[in-house]
Every structure is written in C-alpha cells, then in structure tokens.
Design a protein around this motif. Sequence first.
Motif, mmCIF file in Angstrom:
data_model
loop_
_atom_site.group_PDB
_atom_site.id
_atom_site.type_symbol
_atom_site.label_atom_id
_atom_site.label_comp_id
_atom_site.label_asym_id
_atom_site.label_seq_id
_atom_site.Cartn_x
_atom_site.Cartn_y
_atom_site.Cartn_z
ATOM 1 N N GLU A 40 0.652 -1.202 -0.041
ATOM 2 C CA GLU A 40 -0.082 -0.047 0.037
ATOM 3 C C GLU A 40 0.732 1.152 -0.092
ATOM 4 O O GLU A 40 0.393 2.382 -0.365
ATOM 5 C CB GLU A 40 -0.995 0.022 1.361
ATOM 6 C CG GLU A 40 -0.290 0.059 2.466
ATOM 7 C CD GLU A 40 -1.166 -0.028 3.580
ATOM 8 O OE1 GLU A 40 -0.683 0.036 4.840
ATOM 9 O OE2 GLU A 40 -2.169 -0.591 3.693
ATOM 10 N N LEU A 41 2.057 0.988 0.347
ATOM 11 C CA LEU A 41 3.032 2.062 0.418
ATOM 12 C C LEU A 41 3.992 2.142 -0.825
ATOM 13 O O LEU A 41 5.241 2.683 -0.591
ATOM 14 C CB LEU A 41 3.943 2.208 1.627
ATOM 15 C CG LEU A 41 2.794 2.456 3.015
ATOM 16 C CD1 LEU A 41 3.752 2.028 4.171
ATOM 17 C CD2 LEU A 41 2.168 3.689 3.090
ATOM 18 N N ALA A 42 3.666 1.451 -1.779
ATOM 19 C CA ALA A 42 4.466 0.975 -2.949
ATOM 20 C C ALA A 42 5.187 2.280 -3.411
ATOM 21 O O ALA A 42 6.564 2.096 -3.660
ATOM 22 C CB ALA A 42 3.727 0.133 -4.002
ATOM 23 N N THR A 43 4.524 3.359 -4.036
ATOM 24 C CA THR A 43 5.103 4.749 -4.640
ATOM 25 C C THR A 43 6.210 5.086 -3.818
ATOM 26 O O THR A 43 7.228 5.395 -4.161
ATOM 27 C CB THR A 43 3.928 5.525 -4.865
ATOM 28 O OG1 THR A 43 2.979 4.776 -5.766
ATOM 29 C CG2 THR A 43 4.767 6.819 -5.421
ATOM 30 N N ALA A 73 8.502 -5.946 -7.234
ATOM 31 C CA ALA A 73 7.055 -5.938 -6.442
ATOM 32 C C ALA A 73 6.644 -4.526 -6.462
ATOM 33 O O ALA A 73 5.575 -4.193 -6.668
ATOM 34 C CB ALA A 73 7.098 -6.551 -5.112
ATOM 35 N N LEU A 74 7.517 -3.517 -5.756
ATOM 36 C CA LEU A 74 6.995 -2.250 -5.595
ATOM 37 C C LEU A 74 6.678 -1.690 -6.866
ATOM 38 O O LEU A 74 5.717 -0.704 -7.120
ATOM 39 C CB LEU A 74 8.211 -1.450 -5.038
ATOM 40 C CG LEU A 74 8.296 -2.029 -3.448
ATOM 41 C CD1 LEU A 74 9.520 -1.163 -2.623
ATOM 42 C CD2 LEU A 74 7.215 -1.908 -2.653
ATOM 43 N N THR A 75 7.462 -1.969 -8.003
ATOM 44 C CA THR A 75 7.438 -1.250 -9.209
ATOM 45 C C THR A 75 5.860 -1.678 -9.738
ATOM 46 O O THR A 75 5.079 -1.011 -10.384
ATOM 47 C CB THR A 75 8.451 -1.701 -10.374
ATOM 48 O OG1 THR A 75 9.669 -1.273 -9.735
ATOM 49 C CG2 THR A 75 8.067 -1.060 -11.610
ATOM 50 N N ASP A 76 5.472 -2.695 -9.837
ATOM 51 C CA ASP A 76 4.382 -3.432 -10.344
ATOM 52 C C ASP A 76 3.050 -2.585 -9.603
ATOM 53 O O ASP A 76 2.226 -2.141 -9.939
ATOM 54 C CB ASP A 76 4.169 -4.938 -10.066
ATOM 55 C CG ASP A 76 5.174 -5.887 -10.961
ATOM 56 O OD1 ASP A 76 5.458 -4.894 -12.102
ATOM 57 O OD2 ASP A 76 4.908 -6.751 -11.167
ATOM 58 N N ALA A 77 3.521 -2.776 -8.029
ATOM 59 C CA ALA A 77 2.316 -2.265 -7.064
ATOM 60 C C ALA A 77 1.893 -0.664 -7.430
ATOM 61 O O ALA A 77 1.073 -0.250 -7.471
ATOM 62 C CB ALA A 77 2.672 -2.633 -5.633
ATOM 63 N N ALA A 78 3.114 0.196 -7.808
ATOM 64 C CA ALA A 78 3.066 1.521 -7.960
ATOM 65 C C ALA A 78 2.428 1.997 -9.061
ATOM 66 O O ALA A 78 1.731 2.958 -9.357
ATOM 67 C CB ALA A 78 4.539 2.050 -7.699
#
Length: 399
Positions: free
Chosen positions: A3-6, A114-119
């Motif tokens: 939920e804090l990916a960006t 993972a963070l890139t996809d979620a962002a």
Amino acid sequence: MLELATELLERVRRRTPFVTATVTRVDGSAPRQPGASLVVDADGAVLGNVSGGCVDSAVYQACQEMLLGERGPEVLRFGYTDDDAIGVGLTCGGTIELLLRHHDPGVEPDLAVALTDAAQDAPVAVATVVCGPDAHVGRMIVVRPGRRREGTLGDGRLDEVAAARATGLLHAGTSGTVDIGVADGYCQEPMTLLVECNTPAPRMLIFGAIDHAAALARMGAFLGYRVTVCDARATFATPDRFPYADEVVVDWPHRYLEAQRLDGNTVICVLTHDPKVDVPLLTAALRLPVGYVGAMGSRRTHEQRLTRLREAGLTDRELGRLHSPIGLDIGARTPAETALSIAAEVVAHRLGGTGAPLRTGVPIHRRAAPSSAALPSVWTAKHLDHSAGITRSRPSSRS
C-alpha cells in the motif's frame, strides 16, 4: 507494505535502507488488517501506520532499533482487552502481531520488482515466511498473474506451493496468512506465509449523468474505485460535470457495458430510472459476474421495473441480485446524502455488514479467520517501559 509502494520505490531507487513492520495476524477487535505496514527509513521518515496511538510509537522505536542494529526478522505482538486498550493507545483492543524486517535495496532486487508493479497498480503478490525454520523466515517471493514468480523461499517445492497459495489470494484480491503443514510434504517444519496482494482498483460504473452521479463519483473515488460515468446524452456527459470520474463515456449504457471486461469487485449503479435505458442495461448487468448492481427509483418505479425485467426474460434469482431502491435508509435528501447512502450499501454488501446501528451490538470489526497455529514463544519480555502487554520474539516455528 504494498500500500506504500510509490513511496518505498523512491527509497529503493535512492538505495535508502528501511524497516517495515507489517501486520501478520489480528485477533479480536483491531483497526488494521494483515498487510498493513508502518515503515521507518534510514533518514527517520515514517510512512503508514499499524494501529495509531502509542502502539505506533512503540513500533516506530522498534524499527529504529532494527535500523541501527540491522538484526534479522522479529515478531512484535500487542495484546490488550477492550477495557484497558484506551489507556495504552491500542484503541480497539484485541491482539495484533507484526513482522519487522530490515530491507537493504542494494541486495533485494525482487523487492524492487514488487514495488514497481504495485506502484503502477498492476496485480502482484509478495509471499513472505513469517514463521518457520530460521533459514526460511523473512525470505520472500514475488508472484504475478499466471504464477510467474521472482525470488525464492529457499526451496523449489516450497516456492511452488507458496506461489499457488499467493495466486489464490491475488485472484481474491485480499491479503492474509496461510499455513503450510508438514503433512503437505513441502517443508520439514510448519510454516506460515504472509501474502500481501496488490490488485488494480475495482471499478464503479455509474449510468446516468445527473447531479446524483457527480456526488456518487466523488464518493466512489474516495473509496478507491476507478469511476466511470456513462450516458448517451453528450450534452450532459462531460468531464467538467464529473471531475472525480476517471472517465466519462458518451454511449448507450447497455452497449458500453457489454463491451467491458468486469469482475466480482465491480459495482454498477444505475441512476437513469428511464425504462428504455434501464431494461436493456439491467438485463445485461444482472447476468454479469459483478459484485453489486443497484438502481435508483421509487418503490413504485421498482415494481414497474421488475415487471419489465421479467418480461425481458430475467429469472427471480437474477432479479434477487438487484439492490433497488438503491442505498440504505439514512433519510437522505440531497445528492451528497444520497451518494453516502449508496456508498454505505455498497460497502455493507461487499464486507457483509448489516447496515444496523453499531449501538445495537453488531460487531464493529469483523474477525478475520484466525491462523490455526499457536503464537511464537517469547524470548524477551516487556519491550518498552510504557508498553506492558507487548512482547517480542524470534519468528521461529510454531509450537
């Protein structure tokens, strides 16, 4: 964490270390669910929260200690009764369990994936071993649709079963824990995985470019929906009238609906109450695997609509899915109040709420299915002088 990916992706790109404290288990009444995270980076910045009050303060201090010591994964557990929760800051009582992990972006390429996809709001899941053999605890894999995965939990067979479990939760659009037992044949000791999922924002389709639609679009955006307003009248269906909608479409509603790929999280709100629009639109909507279909109108309009829909071939079972007149009884009069009424019914339907006043005794926080595993053994007692009831442990095998 996702939920804090960006914000976290910025830390990864700057190679700034950080510690995540992620909720892995909730028992009883607690405000956040598994997957919610509080993050402290090496610069002292804080992102997110896991409860509020002095619980977050205690977690923040634990994260700072881990940043300084660069220790391995740890478990924090907060447990209070509802009677004494206010005094210590765990405002809803209950018990929450969190996993603290130190992340070094320079040596965790899978985390960046993972963070890139979620962002980018792409579907992705992160499965982390939160309890089990020391060699596996804290390891994570990244799972994408089709069970494509990055990283390893330390064993190929374990990776496969973890990917399968994570894919199931990803399809359901929910985060949570899953237990893998010895009997499954994939591990020599029981393990618990935390699966954090990011799924694209659910859709809210609003048909009818009226003032109520503008208010509902704003409410839908606030709740995290990707909002579309559709009307066949170009004069009324303009972006200027619906600034909170992600898209405004000029088309016949039933034709637009039939061209969409929708899922069980989709909300359809029909605000036209015009038979020549409603009947073909609702005939199509009530046969789609969407989560909610509601239609505006008086009770008299509703009865007339049901007659027309039956004449169009809809069955009683299909008609039973229709929420009409749309919304909950809150005495709404204005467009904003009506939008609140509709949104309340949408949320209640999605989460299984009753719509009854909380003072009548209905549960405030519905209990998630508890893990079948026992709590880990405690290796040090009180964490902070002002935080009685907080325990820390190594995330080892459940006893």
